[in-house]
Each structure stands twice: as C-alpha cells, then as structure tokens.
Write a protein that holds these residues in place. Structure first.
Motif, PDB file in Angstrom:
ATOM      1  N   GLY A  38       6.741   5.420   8.311  1.00  0.00           N
ATOM      2  CA  GLY A  38       6.083   6.691   8.033  1.00  0.00           C
ATOM      3  C   GLY A  38       6.293   7.697   9.147  1.00  0.00           C
ATOM      4  N   ASP A  39       6.186   7.231  10.401  1.00  0.00           N
ATOM      5  CA  ASP A  39       6.436   8.098  11.554  1.00  0.00           C
ATOM      6  C   ASP A  39       7.843   8.668  11.508  1.00  0.00           C
ATOM      7  OD1 ASP A  39       3.953   7.708  12.638  1.00  0.00           O
ATOM      8  OD2 ASP A  39       4.637   6.584  14.386  1.00  0.00           O
ATOM      9  N   TYR A  40       8.803   7.820  11.165  1.00  0.00           N
ATOM     10  CA  TYR A  40      10.196   8.247  11.158  1.00  0.00           C
ATOM     11  C   TYR A  40      10.431   9.354  10.138  1.00  0.00           C
ATOM     12  CZ  TYR A  40      15.291   8.008  10.837  1.00  0.00           C
ATOM     13  OH  TYR A  40      16.629   8.326  10.821  1.00  0.00           O
ATOM     14  N   GLU A  41       9.923   9.166   8.931  1.00  0.00           N
ATOM     15  CA  GLU A  41      10.085  10.187   7.898  1.00  0.00           C
ATOM     16  C   GLU A  41       9.373  11.474   8.283  1.00  0.00           C
ATOM     17  OE1 GLU A  41      12.074  10.022   5.331  1.00  0.00           O
ATOM     18  OE2 GLU A  41      12.670   7.985   5.865  1.00  0.00           O
ATOM     19  N   ALA A  42       8.157  11.357   8.825  1.00  0.00           N
ATOM     20  CA  ALA A  42       7.397  12.545   9.223  1.00  0.00           C
ATOM     21  C   ALA A  42       8.081  13.281  10.368  1.00  0.00           C
ATOM     22  CB  ALA A  42       5.976  12.144   9.632  1.00  0.00           C
ATOM     23  N   SER A  43       8.694  12.544  11.287  1.00  0.00           N
ATOM     24  CA  SER A  43       9.390  13.170  12.413  1.00  0.00           C
ATOM     25  C   SER A  43      10.619  13.932  11.942  1.00  0.00           C
ATOM     26  CB  SER A  43       9.784  12.107  13.440  1.00  0.00           C
ATOM     27  OG  SER A  43       8.646  11.468  13.977  1.00  0.00           O
ATOM     28  N   LEU A  44      11.378  13.329  11.029  1.00  0.00           N
ATOM     29  CA  LEU A  44      12.540  14.024  10.477  1.00  0.00           C
ATOM     30  C   LEU A  44      12.121  15.312   9.775  1.00  0.00           C
ATOM     31  CD1 LEU A  44      14.615  11.082   8.939  1.00  0.00           C
ATOM     32  CD2 LEU A  44      15.117  12.364  11.022  1.00  0.00           C
ATOM     33  N   GLU A  45      11.022  15.246   9.028  1.00  0.00           N
ATOM     34  CA  GLU A  45      10.529  16.424   8.316  1.00  0.00           C
ATOM     35  C   GLU A  45      10.115  17.516   9.299  1.00  0.00           C
ATOM     36  OE1 GLU A  45       9.509  18.912   5.221  1.00  0.00           O
ATOM     37  OE2 GLU A  45      10.574  16.984   5.115  1.00  0.00           O
ATOM     38  N   ALA A  46       9.425  17.131  10.363  1.00  0.00           N
ATOM     39  CA  ALA A  46       8.948  18.108  11.349  1.00  0.00           C
ATOM     40  C   ALA A  46      10.097  18.778  12.095  1.00  0.00           C
ATOM     41  CB  ALA A  46       8.011  17.428  12.344  1.00  0.00           C
ATOM     42  N   LEU A  47      11.238  18.104  12.188  1.00  0.00           N
ATOM     43  CA  LEU A  47      12.373  18.648  12.942  1.00  0.00           C
ATOM     44  C   LEU A  47      13.422  19.301  12.046  1.00  0.00           C
ATOM     45  CD1 LEU A  47      12.957  15.937  15.686  1.00  0.00           C
ATOM     46  CD2 LEU A  47      11.862  18.169  15.929  1.00  0.00           C
ATOM     47  N   LYS A  48      13.115  19.462  10.766  1.00  0.00           N
ATOM     48  CA  LYS A  48      14.060  20.144   9.873  1.00  0.00           C
ATOM     49  C   LYS A  48      14.356  21.537  10.400  1.00  0.00           C
ATOM     50  CE  LYS A  48      13.656  18.039   5.287  1.00  0.00           C
ATOM     51  NZ  LYS A  48      13.141  18.226   3.902  1.00  0.00           N
ATOM     52  N   GLY A  49      15.630  21.892  10.413  1.00  0.00           N
ATOM     53  CA  GLY A  49      16.017  23.200  10.901  1.00  0.00           C
ATOM     54  C   GLY A  49      16.078  23.283  12.409  1.00  0.00           C
ATOM     55  N   ARG A  50      15.962  22.148  13.093  1.00  0.00           N
ATOM     56  CA  ARG A  50      16.018  22.122  14.555  1.00  0.00           C
ATOM     57  C   ARG A  50      17.085  21.119  14.998  1.00  0.00           C
ATOM     58  NH1 ARG A  50      11.744  25.064  15.943  1.00  0.00           N
ATOM     59  NH2 ARG A  50      10.023  25.148  14.449  1.00  0.00           N
ATOM     60  N   PRO A  51      18.346  21.446  14.765  1.00  0.00           N
ATOM     61  CA  PRO A  51      19.428  20.499  15.075  1.00  0.00           C
ATOM     62  C   PRO A  51      19.560  20.205  16.557  1.00  0.00           C
ATOM     63  CG  PRO A  51      20.316  22.661  14.540  1.00  0.00           C
ATOM     64  CD  PRO A  51      18.851  22.713  14.223  1.00  0.00           C
ATOM     65  N   GLU A  52      18.923  21.024  17.401  1.00  0.00           N
ATOM     66  CA  GLU A  52      18.998  20.805  18.841  1.00  0.00           C
ATOM     67  C   GLU A  52      18.052  19.710  19.306  1.00  0.00           C
ATOM     68  OE1 GLU A  52      15.595  23.593  18.153  1.00  0.00           O
ATOM     69  OE2 GLU A  52      17.583  23.253  17.304  1.00  0.00           O
ATOM     70  N   SER A  53      17.218  19.209  18.424  1.00  0.00           N
ATOM     71  CA  SER A  53      16.259  18.156  18.763  1.00  0.00           C
ATOM     72  C   SER A  53      16.607  16.870  18.025  1.00  0.00           C
ATOM     73  CB  SER A  53      14.838  18.619  18.415  1.00  0.00           C
ATOM     74  OG  SER A  53      14.461  19.732  19.215  1.00  0.00           O
ATOM     75  N   GLY A  54      15.842  15.807  18.281  1.00  0.00           N
ATOM     76  CA  GLY A  54      16.153  14.540  17.643  1.00  0.00           C
ATOM     77  C   GLY A  54      14.970  13.592  17.641  1.00  0.00           C
ATOM     78  N   VAL A  55      15.211  12.419  17.085  1.00  0.00           N
ATOM     79  CA  VAL A  55      14.162  11.406  16.927  1.00  0.00           C
ATOM     80  C   VAL A  55      14.528  10.170  17.735  1.00  0.00           C
ATOM     81  CG1 VAL A  55      12.947   9.923  15.272  1.00  0.00           C
ATOM     82  CG2 VAL A  55      13.614  12.250  14.612  1.00  0.00           C
ATOM     83  N   SER A  56      13.522   9.540  18.324  1.00  0.00           N
ATOM     84  CA  SER A  56      13.672   8.190  18.866  1.00  0.00           C
ATOM     85  C   SER A  56      12.815   7.271  18.013  1.00  0.00           C
ATOM     86  CB  SER A  56      13.225   8.120  20.333  1.00  0.00           C
ATOM     87  OG  SER A  56      11.824   8.331  20.453  1.00  0.00           O
ATOM     88  N   ALA A  57      13.210   6.001  17.937  1.00  0.00           N
ATOM     89  CA  ALA A  57      12.450   5.050  17.121  1.00  0.00           C
ATOM     90  C   ALA A  57      12.362   3.719  17.840  1.00  0.00           C
ATOM     91  CB  ALA A  57      13.110   4.862  15.755  1.00  0.00           C
ATOM     92  N   GLY A  58      11.200   3.093  17.725  1.00  0.00           N
ATOM     93  CA  GLY A  58      11.019   1.790  18.352  1.00  0.00           C
ATOM     94  C   GLY A  58       9.638   1.241  18.059  1.00  0.00           C
ATOM     95  N   VAL A  59       9.473  -0.049  18.302  1.00  0.00           N
ATOM     96  CA  VAL A  59       8.168  -0.682  18.142  1.00  0.00           C
ATOM     97  C   VAL A  59       7.389  -0.492  19.441  1.00  0.00           C
ATOM     98  CG1 VAL A  59       6.926  -2.838  17.750  1.00  0.00           C
ATOM     99  CG2 VAL A  59       9.070  -2.389  16.533  1.00  0.00           C
ATOM    100  N   HIS A  60       6.299   0.262  19.366  1.00  0.00           N
ATOM    101  CA  HIS A  60       5.450   0.502  20.526  1.00  0.00           C
ATOM    102  C   HIS A  60       4.812  -0.815  20.953  1.00  0.00           C
ATOM    103  CE1 HIS A  60       2.244   2.134  23.015  1.00  0.00           C
ATOM    104  NE2 HIS A  60       2.787   3.341  22.903  1.00  0.00           N
ATOM    105  N   PRO A  61       4.717  -1.075  22.265  1.00  0.00           N
ATOM    106  CA  PRO A  61       4.133  -2.360  22.687  1.00  0.00           C
ATOM    107  C   PRO A  61       2.698  -2.573  22.235  1.00  0.00           C
ATOM    108  CG  PRO A  61       4.417  -0.874  24.554  1.00  0.00           C
ATOM    109  CD  PRO A  61       5.176  -0.285  23.413  1.00  0.00           C
ATOM    110  N   MET A  62       1.943  -1.495  22.027  1.00  0.00           N
ATOM    111  CA  MET A  62       0.566  -1.644  21.555  1.00  0.00           C
ATOM    112  C   MET A  62       0.514  -2.032  20.076  1.00  0.00           C
ATOM    113  SD  MET A  62      -1.198   1.569  23.556  1.00  0.00           S
ATOM    114  CE  MET A  62      -2.866   1.238  22.969  1.00  0.00           C
ATOM    115  N   ALA A  63       1.659  -1.901  19.386  1.00  0.00           N
ATOM    116  CA  ALA A  63       1.737  -2.259  17.966  1.00  0.00           C
ATOM    117  C   ALA A  63       2.584  -3.505  17.738  1.00  0.00           C
ATOM    118  CB  ALA A  63       2.314  -1.099  17.167  1.00  0.00           C
ATOM    119  N   ALA A  64       3.107  -4.082  18.819  1.00  0.00           N
ATOM    120  CA  ALA A  64       3.993  -5.238  18.696  1.00  0.00           C
ATOM    121  C   ALA A  64       3.200  -6.447  18.220  1.00  0.00           C
ATOM    122  CB  ALA A  64       4.657  -5.527  20.039  1.00  0.00           C
ATOM    123  N   ASP A  65       3.347  -6.789  16.973  1.00  0.00           N
ATOM    124  CA  ASP A  65       2.530  -7.833  16.355  1.00  0.00           C
ATOM    125  C   ASP A  65       3.412  -8.706  15.463  1.00  0.00           C
ATOM    126  OD1 ASP A  65       0.736  -9.410  14.979  1.00  0.00           O
ATOM    127  OD2 ASP A  65      -0.603  -7.772  14.414  1.00  0.00           O
TER     128      ASP A  65
END
Length: 251
Positions: A38-65
C-alpha cells in the motif's frame, strides 16, 4: 532547492502533500519510503509528475515479523518492486522491547542487503540502539554500495566506524534544534561528500512539541548544515546536490 532523501509520503494527507510541494522551500528531489504494498502504490501516486524524485522500498525493522504473511509477501516481492526504485530501505535494526527479537530483524536486514547487492541500489538504513549489529553485517556481507544512515543518532561514538565503512550521514530536523550542538559539531567535521539531508516526514517534529513534519521543512536542515560548516546557503545546497546526484544517479 533542498534535497530530502527520506520522507514517508504515504503517511501524509493529500493536503499535507500539496503543502509539501507548493512552498518556495519545497525539495527539488525527494525519496518516498515505502514499507508495504500500500505504501508503494501511495508513494508512486504522490510522486506523479515529479520525475526528479523517486521511491525507496524495504521492510522496516519495526515491522519485520516472520509470522506476518503480509510482511513475508512484501519481502519476497521486493526484488521486483525495487526495479522501479532508486534505493532500498529503510531497513536495519530497531532495538526496543516492543519490536521483534534481534535475530528476526537480522534475517530481514541481511536478506535485503543481498537484494540491494543484486540490483546495485543504495541502502537507506534505520538504526536505533544497534550500530554494532549494523556494522557487523556490513563488514561481513561487504555490500560495496552507497549506505545511508538515516536520521543519524550514533553520536561521536560510532562516527569513525561509520565513515570507515563508507556510510553517508543523513541529518534530519533535529540538526536545526537549538539543543543539538553535538549533532552540529558532527555536521561540521564530516567529509563534505558524506552529508545528506532529510525530513523523515511526518515522523519528525520541526522542534520538540511541534506538529507533524513536512518535506519542505528540510530547508531548515540544509540551513543548519550551512551554519555548522560556516558556508553559504548556496554552497550547502550545491554540496548536498552533488552528493545526491552521485549516490542516486540523478542528472
């Protein structure tokens, strides 16, 4: 224009996102951190029209389960997700009684370092109370990648090891707080090529007791870097811009 290498756009409202990008101090480059599908899709949506920016993705250690099907599914999907990202992360360790055991976090972090090596991606590292573990993994796995210690909290104690291992130091809003004299001394003494700035929006206050942070507040971090190093605002901006271009391949 300032540079924000770590923000959680998926956690901002539409109004906050608009405000973040409509200010004169809005970042010219931003990395939106995603910790779930969900974060990934929302981040891509928020950055639409901003090709100078980007997304990072990973499992946060507080969520590592390891008992969470969703968490494991996201970890397994990361190699494909990361093909559309500018970095992996945030990933690392967060030692707190409410989080999963150290060895469980280690499994997730080391697996993600392997992914980053495979895809030659910079790694944005979250570290709370666990610098020895982070450095041990770096020494053993030898990722030979740009490594960013986001919201650096290791003080002078861990600084030399961080630099020896090639880590970059990303400063958040605390650098601008009046009581952060130690952090400013670190900013003053760092090699110029190791400095980055971030907002960690919305999880970092502009000052203690303040409200949620927004990416445009990263301008105050850049100003604090300039003040700490005794250089002009333009020189600080160019310093950080050069580091961002080199680390993330931005032209």
């Amino acid at each position: 224009m300032p540079y924000d290498v770590h923000a959680h756009l998926a956690c901002l409202s539409k109004e906050e996102t608009y405000a973040a990008f409509s200010s004169p101090s809005s970042p010219s480059f931003l990395i939106a951190s995603a910790h779930s599908f969900g974060d990934y899709e929302a981040s891509l949506e928020a950055l639409k029209g901003r090709p100078e920016s980007g997304v990072s993705a990973g499992v946060h250690p507080m969520a590592a389960d390891a008992d969470s099907p969703e968490c494991i599914s996201f970890l397994e999907a990361l190699p494909d997700i990361l093909k559309g990202c500018v970095a992996l992360g945030e990933a690392g360790y967060d030692i707190h009684p409410s989080n999963r055991p150290m060895e469980e976090q280690r499994f997730f972090f080391r697996k993600q370092l392997e992914y980053a090596k495979r895809l030659s991606l910079p790694v944005i590292i979250h570290c709370r109370n666990a610098f020895e573990a982070v450095f041990e993994d770096i020494r053993e796995l030898k990722p030979d990648l740009p490594l960013i210690l986001h919201g650096y909290s290791g003080g002078f104690k861990y600084l030399n090891d961080a630099l020896r291992l090639g880590c970059h130091i990303s400063f958040g809003l605390p650098l601008s707080w009046p009581e952060s004299s130690k952090l400013r001394r670190i900013a003053a003494m760092l090699p110029a090529e190791r400095i980055l700035t971030e907002s960690d929006s919305p999880f970092c206050f502009s000052y203690r007791g303040g409200g949620r942070s927004l990416p445009n507040m990263v301008a105050s971090v850049e100003a604090a870097v300039a003040e700490a190093r005794g250089i002009s605002a333009d020189e600080a901006d160019e310093l950080i811009a050069g580091n961002v271009r080199r680390i993330f391949g931005i032209h």
